[in-house]
Write a protein that holds these residues in place. Structure first.
Motif, mmCIF file in Angstrom:
data_model
loop_
_atom_site.group_PDB
_atom_site.id
_atom_site.type_symbol
_atom_site.label_atom_id
_atom_site.label_comp_id
_atom_site.label_asym_id
_atom_site.label_seq_id
_atom_site.Cartn_x
_atom_site.Cartn_y
_atom_site.Cartn_z
ATOM 1 N N LEU A 185 -34.516 1.951 38.897
ATOM 2 C CA LEU A 185 -33.873 3.265 38.803
ATOM 3 C C LEU A 185 -32.627 3.277 37.920
ATOM 4 N N THR A 186 -32.053 2.109 37.632
ATOM 5 C CA THR A 186 -30.857 2.054 36.789
ATOM 6 C C THR A 186 -31.142 1.376 35.446
ATOM 7 N N ALA A 187 -32.394 1.059 35.183
ATOM 8 C CA ALA A 187 -32.765 0.400 33.925
ATOM 9 C C ALA A 187 -32.357 1.266 32.738
ATOM 10 N N GLY A 188 -31.740 0.642 31.763
ATOM 11 C CA GLY A 188 -31.332 1.340 30.556
ATOM 12 C C GLY A 188 -30.007 2.071 30.669
ATOM 13 N N SER A 189 -29.426 2.134 31.850
ATOM 14 C CA SER A 189 -28.144 2.814 32.049
ATOM 15 C C SER A 189 -26.986 1.871 31.759
ATOM 16 N N ILE A 190 -25.865 2.453 31.392
ATOM 17 C CA ILE A 190 -24.644 1.662 31.245
ATOM 18 C C ILE A 190 -24.024 1.531 32.632
ATOM 19 N N TRP A 191 -23.766 0.309 33.034
ATOM 20 C CA TRP A 191 -23.145 0.049 34.333
ATOM 21 C C TRP A 191 -21.641 -0.058 34.122
ATOM 22 N N THR A 192 -20.896 0.837 34.715
ATOM 23 C CA THR A 192 -19.448 0.820 34.587
ATOM 24 C C THR A 192 -18.862 -0.108 35.645
ATOM 25 N N PRO A 193 -18.124 -1.140 35.223
ATOM 26 C CA PRO A 193 -17.522 -2.031 36.222
ATOM 27 C C PRO A 193 -16.287 -1.398 36.848
ATOM 28 N N MET A 194 -16.252 -1.388 38.179
ATOM 29 C CA MET A 194 -15.083 -0.902 38.914
ATOM 30 C C MET A 194 -14.917 -1.751 40.173
ATOM 31 N N HIS A 195 -15.156 -3.056 40.021
ATOM 32 C CA HIS A 195 -15.162 -3.949 41.180
ATOM 33 C C HIS A 195 -13.794 -4.491 41.550
ATOM 34 N N ASP A 196 -12.766 -4.167 40.773
ATOM 35 C CA ASP A 196 -11.406 -4.533 41.171
ATOM 36 C C ASP A 196 -10.447 -3.483 40.618
ATOM 37 N N SER A 197 -9.207 -3.509 41.086
ATOM 38 C CA SER A 197 -8.260 -2.445 40.723
ATOM 39 C C SER A 197 -7.979 -2.401 39.226
ATOM 40 N N ALA A 198 -8.105 -3.517 38.523
ATOM 41 C CA ALA A 198 -7.842 -3.534 37.083
ATOM 42 C C ALA A 198 -8.899 -2.761 36.296
ATOM 43 N N THR A 199 -10.115 -2.682 36.807
ATOM 44 C CA THR A 199 -11.200 -2.008 36.077
ATOM 45 C C THR A 199 -11.319 -0.519 36.403
ATOM 46 N N VAL A 200 -10.609 -0.055 37.429
ATOM 47 C CA VAL A 200 -10.775 1.333 37.878
ATOM 48 C C VAL A 200 -10.266 2.373 36.877
ATOM 49 N N PRO A 201 -9.044 2.262 36.323
ATOM 50 C CA PRO A 201 -8.584 3.324 35.408
ATOM 51 C C PRO A 201 -9.493 3.507 34.189
ATOM 52 N N VAL A 202 -9.889 2.452 33.551
ATOM 53 C CA VAL A 202 -10.803 2.543 32.412
ATOM 54 C C VAL A 202 -12.163 3.039 32.893
ATOM 55 N N SER A 253 -16.876 2.482 23.162
ATOM 56 C CA SER A 253 -16.399 1.320 22.442
ATOM 57 C C SER A 253 -15.051 0.861 22.971
ATOM 58 N N ASP A 254 -14.283 1.819 23.551
ATOM 59 C CA ASP A 254 -12.997 1.462 24.135
ATOM 60 C C ASP A 254 -13.156 0.465 25.272
ATOM 61 N N VAL A 255 -14.256 0.525 25.976
ATOM 62 C CA VAL A 255 -14.449 -0.319 27.147
ATOM 63 C C VAL A 255 -15.691 -1.204 27.006
ATOM 64 N N SER A 256 -16.176 -1.346 25.776
ATOM 65 C CA SER A 256 -17.449 -2.046 25.592
ATOM 66 C C SER A 256 -17.407 -3.481 26.097
ATOM 67 N N GLY A 257 -16.271 -4.114 26.036
ATOM 68 C CA GLY A 257 -16.193 -5.476 26.530
ATOM 69 C C GLY A 257 -16.303 -5.555 28.044
ATOM 70 N N ALA A 258 -16.044 -4.437 28.707
ATOM 71 C CA ALA A 258 -16.024 -4.447 30.173
ATOM 72 C C ALA A 258 -17.302 -3.918 30.783
ATOM 73 N N GLU A 259 -18.194 -3.367 29.954
ATOM 74 C CA GLU A 259 -19.406 -2.768 30.500
ATOM 75 C C GLU A 259 -20.619 -3.626 30.196
ATOM 76 N N SER A 260 -21.612 -3.484 31.007
ATOM 77 C CA SER A 260 -22.869 -4.174 30.720
ATOM 78 C C SER A 260 -24.008 -3.189 30.907
ATOM 79 N N SER A 261 -25.035 -3.387 30.128
ATOM 80 C CA SER A 261 -26.227 -2.551 30.245
ATOM 81 C C SER A 261 -27.324 -3.412 30.813
ATOM 82 N N PHE A 262 -28.152 -2.813 31.627
ATOM 83 C CA PHE A 262 -29.227 -3.575 32.269
ATOM 84 C C PHE A 262 -30.246 -4.003 31.251
#
Length: 173
Positions: free
Chosen positions: A118-135, A164-173
């Protein structure tokens, strides 16, 4: 750094009567509540089960919440993947044509089975710690503007720049 100013601040991002449905497993409820508060400050109306949207029947409440949603934000963890109710919500959203925006709430989590499909092909936004939440908040709003037709502000946002601002922090399935 994009800041909303003037009249833009008062505009609701979503159409009247619509919301972003927040789908999560209760282990991350506190973190999701904090994310909801941040989204509301950015004029994104959210639906969360603890905000009084639940009726006597959990399935009726889920169905109504998903049907009035412009998107479903799923907060993925192993416990989310193991939850029958989370599975129902996500499958119902997919079957109803509600865009799904996945959020990674557990570092190094890898979706399997139904959740992976169900999430294949989607961009997964990391928000697993407080540092990743604002971005992550910016990324969620940009993704919503990209996947939801007619959303307010969509024409003003170049999603590729935002990603692209957060491309280093995101992963795609």
């Amino acid at each position: 750094d994009r800041h909303v100013v003037g009249s833009e601040l008062n505009k609701l991002l979503l159409p009247d009567g619509k919301h972003a449905f927040l789908s999560y497993q209760w282990d991350v409820q506190g973190e999701v509540k904090h994310i909801e508060e941040m989204l509301k400050k950015r004029n994104v109306k959210c639906w969360m089960d603890i905000d009084g949207g639940m009726k006597n029947d959990i399935y009726d409440s889920m169905a109504e919440g998903v049907q009035d949603a412009v998107c479903l934000i799923c907060f993925m963890t192993q416990a989310y993947q193991d939850s029958a109710n989370c599975k129902l919500e996500l499958k119902f959203a997919q079957q109803s044509g509600v865009p799904i925006i996945p959020v990674m709430m557990q570092a190094n989590f890898s979706a399997k089975g139904w959740l992976a499909i169900l999430t294949a092909g989607s961009i997964w936004t990391p928000m697993h710690d407080s540092a990743t939440v604002p971005v992550g908040i910016d990324a969620l709003i940009n993704q919503a503007q990209f996947v939801v037709p007619g959303i307010q502000g969509g024409k003003d946002v170049d999603c590729s720049d935002a990603m692209s601002d957060v491309s280093g922090a995101e992963s795609s399935f």
